[in-house]
Motif scaffolding. Sequence first.
Motif, PDB file in Angstrom:
ATOM      1  N   VAL A   9      -3.419  11.242  14.011  1.00 29.43           N
ATOM      2  CA  VAL A   9      -3.837   9.844  14.206  1.00 29.43           C
ATOM      3  C   VAL A   9      -2.799   9.103  15.046  1.00 29.43           C
ATOM      4  CG1 VAL A   9      -4.208   7.627  13.037  1.00 29.43           C
ATOM      5  CG2 VAL A   9      -5.257   9.707  12.120  1.00 29.43           C
ATOM      6  N   GLY A  10      -1.538   9.250  14.665  1.00 30.57           N
ATOM      7  CA  GLY A  10      -0.470   8.577  15.421  1.00 30.57           C
ATOM      8  C   GLY A  10      -0.386   9.086  16.851  1.00 30.57           C
ATOM      9  N   GLU A  44      -8.718  11.785   2.855  1.00 37.26           N
ATOM     10  CA  GLU A  44      -8.392  10.355   2.862  1.00 37.26           C
ATOM     11  C   GLU A  44      -8.055   9.891   4.279  1.00 37.26           C
ATOM     12  OE1 GLU A  44      -4.928   8.918   0.816  1.00 37.26           O
ATOM     13  OE2 GLU A  44      -5.796   6.915   0.637  1.00 37.26           O
ATOM     14  N   GLN A  45      -7.245  10.683   4.980  1.00 40.80           N
ATOM     15  CA  GLN A  45      -6.944  10.333   6.368  1.00 40.80           C
ATOM     16  C   GLN A  45      -8.228  10.295   7.193  1.00 40.80           C
ATOM     17  OE1 GLN A  45      -4.317   9.292   7.955  1.00 40.80           O
ATOM     18  NE2 GLN A  45      -2.802   9.475   6.341  1.00 40.80           N
ATOM     19  N   ARG A  54     -12.248  -0.697  12.656  1.00 44.34           N
ATOM     20  CA  ARG A  54     -11.233  -1.600  12.095  1.00 44.34           C
ATOM     21  C   ARG A  54     -10.539  -2.414  13.162  1.00 44.34           C
ATOM     22  NH1 ARG A  54      -6.959   1.698   9.500  1.00 44.34           N
ATOM     23  NH2 ARG A  54      -6.203  -0.233   8.593  1.00 44.34           N
ATOM     24  N   PHE A 101       4.258  -0.089  11.845  1.00 47.05           N
ATOM     25  CA  PHE A 101       3.140   0.369  10.998  1.00 47.05           C
ATOM     26  C   PHE A 101       3.247  -0.330   9.653  1.00 47.05           C
ATOM     27  CE2 PHE A 101       1.107   3.720  13.455  1.00 47.05           C
ATOM     28  CZ  PHE A 101       2.028   3.869  14.494  1.00 47.05           C
ATOM     29  N   GLY A 139      -2.875  12.980   9.631  1.00 47.54           N
ATOM     30  CA  GLY A 139      -2.213  11.676   9.792  1.00 47.54           C
ATOM     31  C   GLY A 139      -1.323  11.651  11.015  1.00 47.54           C
ATOM     32  N   THR A 140      -0.620  12.750  11.262  1.00 46.13           N
ATOM     33  CA  THR A 140       0.216  12.840  12.455  1.00 46.13           C
ATOM     34  C   THR A 140      -0.659  12.798  13.709  1.00 46.13           C
ATOM     35  OG1 THR A 140       1.904  14.083  11.254  1.00 46.13           O
ATOM     36  CG2 THR A 140       1.905  14.306  13.652  1.00 46.13           C
ATOM     37  N   ALA A 153       0.552  21.048   5.282  1.00 38.80           N
ATOM     38  CA  ALA A 153       0.160  19.797   4.618  1.00 38.80           C
ATOM     39  C   ALA A 153      -0.949  19.147   5.430  1.00 38.80           C
ATOM     40  CB  ALA A 153       1.356  18.856   4.507  1.00 38.80           C
ATOM     41  N   THR A 204      -0.551   5.821   3.684  1.00 33.32           N
ATOM     42  CA  THR A 204      -1.301   6.601   4.672  1.00 33.32           C
ATOM     43  C   THR A 204      -0.864   6.277   6.099  1.00 33.32           C
ATOM     44  OG1 THR A 204      -3.093   4.970   4.616  1.00 33.32           O
ATOM     45  CG2 THR A 204      -3.354   6.930   3.229  1.00 33.32           C
ATOM     46  N   GLN A 205      -0.192   5.131   6.273  1.00 29.33           N
ATOM     47  CA  GLN A 205       0.287   4.790   7.614  1.00 29.33           C
ATOM     48  C   GLN A 205       1.563   5.553   7.960  1.00 29.33           C
ATOM     49  OE1 GLN A 205       0.699   3.088   4.907  1.00 29.33           O
ATOM     50  NE2 GLN A 205       2.494   1.759   4.911  1.00 29.33           N
ATOM     51  N   PRO A 238      -4.666   1.646   2.162  1.00 28.97           N
ATOM     52  CA  PRO A 238      -4.428   2.848   1.334  1.00 28.97           C
ATOM     53  C   PRO A 238      -2.943   3.248   1.412  1.00 28.97           C
ATOM     54  CG  PRO A 238      -6.261   3.168   2.883  1.00 28.97           C
ATOM     55  CD  PRO A 238      -5.532   1.937   3.316  1.00 28.97           C
ATOM     56  N   VAL A 257       4.773   8.707  12.234  1.00 27.60           N
ATOM     57  CA  VAL A 257       5.427   9.959  12.636  1.00 27.60           C
ATOM     58  C   VAL A 257       4.734  10.532  13.877  1.00 27.60           C
ATOM     59  CG1 VAL A 257       5.986  12.314  11.924  1.00 27.60           C
ATOM     60  CG2 VAL A 257       6.115  10.431  10.257  1.00 27.60           C
ATOM     61  N   ASP A 311       1.199  11.200   0.959  1.00 29.54           N
ATOM     62  CA  ASP A 311       1.381  10.946   2.387  1.00 29.54           C
ATOM     63  C   ASP A 311       2.814  10.525   2.715  1.00 29.54           C
ATOM     64  OD1 ASP A 311      -1.255  11.564   2.617  1.00 29.54           O
ATOM     65  OD2 ASP A 311      -1.796   9.835   3.835  1.00 29.54           O
ATOM     66  N   LEU A 350      -2.868  -3.659   9.507  1.00 28.16           N
ATOM     67  CA  LEU A 350      -2.339  -3.711   8.136  1.00 28.16           C
ATOM     68  C   LEU A 350      -3.019  -2.596   7.341  1.00 28.16           C
ATOM     69  CD1 LEU A 350      -2.657  -7.562   7.670  1.00 28.16           C
ATOM     70  CD2 LEU A 350      -0.492  -6.325   7.672  1.00 28.16           C
ATOM     71  N   CYS A 351      -2.228  -1.769   6.685  1.00 29.23           N
ATOM     72  CA  CYS A 351      -2.770  -0.567   6.055  1.00 29.23           C
ATOM     73  C   CYS A 351      -2.883  -0.758   4.545  1.00 29.23           C
ATOM     74  CB  CYS A 351      -1.872   0.633   6.367  1.00 29.23           C
ATOM     75  SG  CYS A 351      -2.572   2.179   5.783  1.00 29.23           S
ATOM     76  N   HIS A 353      -9.130   6.466   7.851  1.00 33.45           N
ATOM     77  CA  HIS A 353      -8.511   6.115   9.137  1.00 33.45           C
ATOM     78  C   HIS A 353      -9.241   6.712  10.339  1.00 33.45           C
ATOM     79  CE1 HIS A 353      -5.254   3.951   7.338  1.00 33.45           C
ATOM     80  NE2 HIS A 353      -4.979   4.961   6.544  1.00 33.45           N
ATOM     81  N   PRO A 388       2.365   8.949   7.997  1.00 36.32           N
ATOM     82  CA  PRO A 388       2.206  10.005   9.010  1.00 36.32           C
ATOM     83  C   PRO A 388       1.731   9.476  10.362  1.00 36.32           C
ATOM     84  CG  PRO A 388       0.604  10.285   7.213  1.00 36.32           C
ATOM     85  CD  PRO A 388       1.540   9.218   6.793  1.00 36.32           C
ATOM     86  N   HIS A 389       1.051   8.325  10.394  1.00 39.32           N
ATOM     87  CA  HIS A 389       0.654   7.758  11.690  1.00 39.32           C
ATOM     88  C   HIS A 389       1.895   7.398  12.508  1.00 39.32           C
ATOM     89  CE1 HIS A 389      -3.260   6.117   9.616  1.00 39.32           C
ATOM     90  NE2 HIS A 389      -3.133   7.424   9.521  1.00 39.32           N
ATOM     91  N   GLU A 430       4.572  13.924   2.849  1.00 40.97           N
ATOM     92  CA  GLU A 430       4.165  14.706   4.019  1.00 40.97           C
ATOM     93  C   GLU A 430       4.680  14.059   5.304  1.00 40.97           C
ATOM     94  OE1 GLU A 430       0.064  16.011   3.998  1.00 40.97           O
ATOM     95  OE2 GLU A 430       0.101  16.340   1.834  1.00 40.97           O
TER      96      GLU A 430
END
Lengths: 335, 383
Positions: free
Chosen positions: A78-79, A102-103, A114, B108, A75-76, A69, B155-156, B152, B161, B189, B149-150, A107, B158-159, B192
């Motif tokens: 990013v975190g 999108e990620q 941001r 998040f 996204g993971t 995925a 999308t936050q 989309p 995670v 998201d 503050l998210c 982001h 997976p961040h 996922e």
Amino acid sequence: MTTVTREQHGLRTGTMAQALNTALRDAMRADASVHVLGEDVGALGGVFRITDGLTAEFGADRCLDTPLAEAGILGTAVGMAMYGLRPVVEMQFDAFAYPALEQLFSHVAKMRNRTAGKLPLPITVRVPYGGGIGGVEHHSDASEAYYAHTPGLHVVTPATVADAYGLLRESIASDDPVVFLEPKRLYWGKSEWDPAAGVEPIGKAVLRRPGTSAVLISYGPSLPVCLEAAEAAKAEGWDLAVLDLRSLVPFDEATACEVVRSLGRAVVVHEATGFGGAGAEIAARLTEKCFHHLAAPVLRVTGFDIPYPPPMLEHHHLPGVDRILDAVARLQWEE
Amino acid sequence: MTVLDHRDQADPDLVPGWLPGATAPRTDPAPLLPDAEPLRVLGTPAADKADPGLLRELYRRLVAGRRYNQQATTLTKQGRLAVYPASTGQEACQIAAALALREDDWLFPSYRDTLAVVARGVDPLQALTLLRGNAHTGYDPRATRTAPLCTPLATQVPHAVGLAHAARLAGDDTVALALLGDGGTSEGDFHEGLNFAAVLHAPVVFLVQNNGYAISVPLTRQSAAPTLAHKAVGYGMPGRLVDGNDAAAVHQVLTEAVERARNGGGPTLVEALTYRVEAHTNADDATRYRQADEVAAWQAHDPIRLLADALRERDLLDDQLVAEAAEEAEALAARMRAEFHADPDLDPMSLFAHVYAEPTQQLREQAAQLAAELAAEAEVHTR
């Protein structure tokens, strides 16, 4: 008298794939915060074997096989970067990276901005890209324009074995996100290189071949085609220079302008589709900045504006020596 | 393992929305394996057992949060905020959830979660720069361990995670809490992120504030699942369903989930049933898609009233607390008015400051262009 071997000089002969693998290994050895993640990057070593042996040396946490995925992977990452890690993400193929856009756009590219610089994301997204390997559909896209159009991303693409190593090391060390585009059809080309020698930094274009007639400006997978075209052009009486941009963002406008001003004729070459492509931007900028030095309009040689063709037809789409020389012939030599 | 197939019984139109006061929270057309059933704590008298200090703090914060929502909405009407997605009616979800975190945990939030951000200790005015329109994120995410503050949707997820995974790798017992809404659960998201969390056994908690609507679209058009908490089962994590207007219950369920994550138990999905009393934002007209009696039913199940009743039952709500809470709320509203009625300090040149660590040559040229435009403007004004 003792003979010093080439290996003792640090020289080695290898492929771009091996150089990339070495770069990842050296980066992970040098910095414990470097983590590789992606699909099949573990036991398999990646479908192109770029991550070969990394899980064995660094463990499954440092080189992580993820679920299938791409948005989740990025996204993971990013975190992970928010917590202080330096993730290197592998997207398996160019077109398989699209679920993660999108990620990437919302982001990865924007987080520094941001958060007014409080939360930079040092993520490298490696993307094997481009055609010429006989791949069936969705395996051959030249997707660089999507990335180059997004502020906040660096877009880097090597054309030599030495650059593959040097630019990937620099990308991983960068505090900004880098989309690192690896030309698939150059993965297996061998050359001699010295990992310790270093390369020019990201953002610096390099003249791969000097010339006096005109310059071919290119990057990544099309660079060797341009060198081949320059060789063939000698028979036509043209002495072509070849400029390797190495990164689209930053774009080394100063070097490109310097070469174009001195020669007055330029052709931008890439295999991606032409409309809205990187070549359009480069040609426009060169025209704006070098207009009075130009003897002819800056021309573009690109792939056609079509979805990537089936592999048995791809050679008609990809810019080749003849199409490049045809463009050179149109640089208004008689006037 | 027996797999029960009840797909033929699943008719999205027949899955009733949960309303306060209903005898059964929701019918369950797809019975799950017994050990996988989401735990329902609806109606759990959590407040009966909760720490009095916590309940009183929740009361203060809920009252202030309600006033914050009202004041911010008023400021949009005065053109002082660009937009405000009010969380009126959802104060308990946001505040009680944020208070279940430790200082070194991470939150998040999504765009409607300013009250959760404030409950983390972020300055209430700095939490509003995004919606005022003067800066994307007005606070330092690293210092406050609160992500921007998210906007989309999901999308936050997976961040949260990835951050939780990195914390676990570092040997820290930090937990991440991701907030999202019912609409967000339809996003890829969300899927996922939850799948990654379960596979990585990451110390993360997902709180879905099911407020009934994704702008105008009701939950029945969003999901045919018996509850959103049921989605946890497919990922291999516990699901919990809680009355999101019961602050003590939200705090209890979130505390359990956070501590479970902290102790190596992995992720949890919590669905909090609540209601968006106001429209989606000040730019929305909710009368086009929902009935007044539905709103009234939920207003009767108001989180502040529920908490006040629980406090009174335990003799914990005296006139002094009521007066102090009202005073604090008014002081906050006054501070918002004072700050936002003045024009913010804006630095146009800051546009180029944080695109890259070092600006590119092209950005330097564009910055020079803007500087020249500003100088020309200034000259016109001084003439």
